[in-house]
Design a protein around this motif. Structure first.
Motif, PDB file in Angstrom:
ATOM      1  N   PRO A  73       0.809  -1.225   0.000  1.00 32.17           N
ATOM      2  CA  PRO A  73       0.000   0.000   0.000  1.00 32.17           C
ATOM      3  C   PRO A  73       0.838   1.270   0.000  1.00 32.17           C
ATOM      4  N   HIS A  74       1.858   1.331   0.857  1.00 33.85           N
ATOM      5  CA  HIS A  74       2.677   2.543   0.911  1.00 33.85           C
ATOM      6  C   HIS A  74       3.407   2.774  -0.400  1.00 33.85           C
ATOM      7  N   ARG A  75       3.880   1.699  -1.030  1.00 34.18           N
ATOM      8  CA  ARG A  75       4.569   1.853  -2.302  1.00 34.18           C
ATOM      9  C   ARG A  75       3.599   2.373  -3.364  1.00 34.18           C
ATOM     10  N   CYS A  76       2.378   1.883  -3.351  1.00 42.24           N
ATOM     11  CA  CYS A  76       1.384   2.367  -4.312  1.00 42.24           C
ATOM     12  C   CYS A  76       1.127   3.856  -4.132  1.00 42.24           C
ATOM     13  N   VAL A  77       0.978   4.292  -2.893  1.00 49.84           N
ATOM     14  CA  VAL A  77       0.742   5.711  -2.634  1.00 49.84           C
ATOM     15  C   VAL A  77       1.939   6.533  -3.090  1.00 49.84           C
ATOM     16  N   SER A  78       3.135   6.043  -2.801  1.00 49.48           N
ATOM     17  CA  SER A  78       4.350   6.738  -3.235  1.00 49.48           C
ATOM     18  C   SER A  78       4.422   6.818  -4.752  1.00 49.48           C
ATOM     19  N   ASP A  79       4.046   5.740  -5.429  1.00 48.99           N
ATOM     20  CA  ASP A  79       4.072   5.741  -6.889  1.00 48.99           C
ATOM     21  C   ASP A  79       3.077   6.742  -7.464  1.00 48.99           C
ATOM     22  N   VAL A  80       1.862   6.782  -6.895  1.00 46.51           N
ATOM     23  CA  VAL A  80       0.871   7.762  -7.358  1.00 46.51           C
ATOM     24  C   VAL A  80       1.385   9.177  -7.128  1.00 46.51           C
ATOM     25  N   LYS A  81       2.038   9.399  -6.001  1.00 45.43           N
ATOM     26  CA  LYS A  81       2.613  10.710  -5.693  1.00 45.43           C
ATOM     27  C   LYS A  81       3.649  11.102  -6.749  1.00 45.43           C
ATOM     28  N   CYS A  82       4.506  10.145  -7.122  1.00 45.36           N
ATOM     29  CA  CYS A  82       5.520  10.420  -8.142  1.00 45.36           C
ATOM     30  C   CYS A  82       4.870  10.804  -9.468  1.00 45.36           C
ATOM     31  N   VAL A  83       3.831  10.082  -9.845  1.00 47.11           N
ATOM     32  CA  VAL A  83       3.169  10.360 -11.118  1.00 47.11           C
ATOM     33  C   VAL A  83       2.483  11.729 -11.085  1.00 47.11           C
ATOM     34  N   ILE A  84       1.800  12.042  -9.994  1.00 46.34           N
ATOM     35  CA  ILE A  84       1.107  13.328  -9.898  1.00 46.34           C
ATOM     36  C   ILE A  84       2.112  14.475  -9.864  1.00 46.34           C
ATOM     37  N   ASP A  85       3.232  14.300  -9.173  1.00 40.33           N
ATOM     38  CA  ASP A  85       4.271  15.330  -9.174  1.00 40.33           C
ATOM     39  C   ASP A  85       4.848  15.521 -10.569  1.00 40.33           C
ATOM     40  N   TYR A  86       5.039  14.419 -11.275  1.00 40.18           N
ATOM     41  CA  TYR A  86       5.567  14.502 -12.635  1.00 40.18           C
ATOM     42  C   TYR A  86       4.576  15.214 -13.555  1.00 40.18           C
ATOM     43  N   LEU A  87       3.296  14.882 -13.435  1.00 34.96           N
ATOM     44  CA  LEU A  87       2.293  15.564 -14.249  1.00 34.96           C
ATOM     45  C   LEU A  87       2.249  17.059 -13.939  1.00 34.96           C
ATOM     46  N   LYS A  88       2.452  17.382 -12.667  1.00 32.96           N
ATOM     47  CA  LYS A  88       2.469  18.798 -12.279  1.00 32.96           C
ATOM     48  C   LYS A  88       3.580  19.541 -13.012  1.00 32.96           C
ATOM     49  N   GLU A  89       4.732  18.880 -13.164  1.00 32.23           N
ATOM     50  CA  GLU A  89       5.836  19.489 -13.898  1.00 32.23           C
ATOM     51  C   GLU A  89       5.501  19.671 -15.380  1.00 32.23           C
ATOM     52  N   GLN A  90       4.551  18.872 -15.862  1.00 33.13           N
ATOM     53  CA  GLN A  90       4.116  18.989 -17.259  1.00 33.13           C
ATOM     54  C   GLN A  90       2.927  19.938 -17.410  1.00 33.13           C
ATOM     55  N   GLY A  91       2.559  20.619 -16.331  1.00 32.04           N
ATOM     56  CA  GLY A  91       1.483  21.608 -16.392  1.00 32.04           C
ATOM     57  C   GLY A  91       0.121  21.096 -15.998  1.00 32.04           C
ATOM     58  N   VAL A  92       0.036  19.861 -15.501  1.00 33.96           N
ATOM     59  CA  VAL A  92      -1.239  19.291 -15.048  1.00 33.96           C
ATOM     60  C   VAL A  92      -1.306  19.438 -13.532  1.00 33.96           C
ATOM     61  N   HIS A  93      -2.129  20.374 -13.055  1.00 32.90           N
ATOM     62  CA  HIS A  93      -2.164  20.698 -11.625  1.00 32.90           C
ATOM     63  C   HIS A  93      -3.448  20.192 -10.970  1.00 32.90           C
ATOM     64  N   LYS A  94      -3.323  19.622  -9.801  1.00 33.29           N
ATOM     65  CA  LYS A  94      -4.430  19.196  -8.942  1.00 33.29           C
ATOM     66  C   LYS A  94      -5.501  18.431  -9.721  1.00 33.29           C
ATOM     67  N   PRO A  95      -5.179  17.264 -10.224  1.00 32.58           N
ATOM     68  CA  PRO A  95      -6.186  16.464 -10.917  1.00 32.58           C
ATOM     69  C   PRO A  95      -7.181  15.852  -9.938  1.00 32.58           C
TER      70      PRO A  95
END
Length: 269
Positions: A73-95
């Motif tokens: 579970p913790h790894r899954c949450v960390s992975d989602v965090k990485c993806v959302i942070d990466y999308l934020k760098e691409q201009g996708v904010h607060k999905p």
């Protein structure tokens, strides 16, 4: 800092993150990953103007398992965090974050830990049970190899007549191609941190009336215990776990999500 951004970028790129395609929204489930649980539905969302992404989690689809091969579970949450942070760098904010079935547990845990990163969360057919406590136990050093079988790929469908045999067979065949080996979960006791009262962002709870993995009372308790007043609960009549895979029921499901997204976005206008 720069090193942190590079680490997030590398972690996100370790996952296959798929973006929906407007151009293919008119096709039915017919080829490749579109027969998968989310592909066709994502394309329909894109056709309605919703930019939609889905990561293949570890050991699923195009994303490889890491060493030693367990999903936690913790790894899954960390992975989602990485993806959302990466999308934020691409201009996708607060999905908006949507989690289905066991993914609903991951989405809820993410909302508890990183709610400031997302606009809202959809707990779709989540298997959350406030009374469920997982034992704390360490797994074997090497995860067992359990192959997926057609029976397992088809087990979500329990209501006869909602999908024709040909479409169901196509889904099962494609699922076996992409996910030939079952995910090896470990440290499920990390899900014991789930607490609906700690979800304080807008939340939609939605599920099928005849879902065999949950029941009305568990979903009602989840809805009532949520720590936000900005919440909704929708039961889709006559269907079971994969509501979004049925042509008619998918429209009801999509309408509920669209209303939820638009309601949140109205506050930002």
């Amino acid at each position: 800092g720069a090193q942190g951004r590079q680490e997030r970028r590398a972690a996100a790129r370790a996952h296959v993150v798929r973006e929906a395609s407007v151009g293919s929204a008119g096709r039915g489930p017919s080829s490749g990953w579109r027969v998968q649980a989310w592909g066709y539905t994502m394309d329909l969302m894109a056709s309605l103007g919703i930019r939609t992404f889905a990561p293949d989690m570890r050991g699923l689809g195009g994303t490889e398992r890491d060493d030693p091969g367990y999903t936690t579970p913790h790894r899954c949450v960390s992975d989602v965090k990485c993806v959302i942070d990466y999308l934020k760098e691409q201009g996708v904010h607060k999905p908006h974050l949507v989690g289905w079935s066991q993914g609903g547990l991951v989405a809820q845990l993410y909302a508890q830990k990183h709610g400031e990163d997302i606009n809202g969360v959809v707990l779709y057919a989540t298997i959350f049970d406030a009374d469920q406590k997982y034992p704390e136990e360490e797994p074997p050093a090497t995860p067992p190899v359990v192959m997926n079988m057609m029976e397992g790929a088809m087990e979500d469908w329990t209501c006869p007549g909602l999908i024709d045999d040909e479409a169901a067979q196509a889904f099962g065949t494609d699922a076996l191609q992409w996910d030939s080996r079952k995910v090896s979960w470990a440290r499920l006791h990390e899900f014991n941190e789930l607490d609906a009262a700690k979800v304080t962002i807008p939340t939609l709870v939605i599920h099928g009336e005849k879902d065999m993995y949950t029941d009305f009372e568990k979903q009602r308790k989840l809805f009532m215990d949520l720590g936000t007043r900005d919440k909704g609960w929708r039961v889709v009549a006559g269907c079971d776990h994969p509501v979004h895979l049925y042509p008619r029921e998918r429209r009801v499901w999509m309408s509920a999500l669209m209303g939820f997204f638009e309601g949140i976005d109205a506050y930002a206008d």
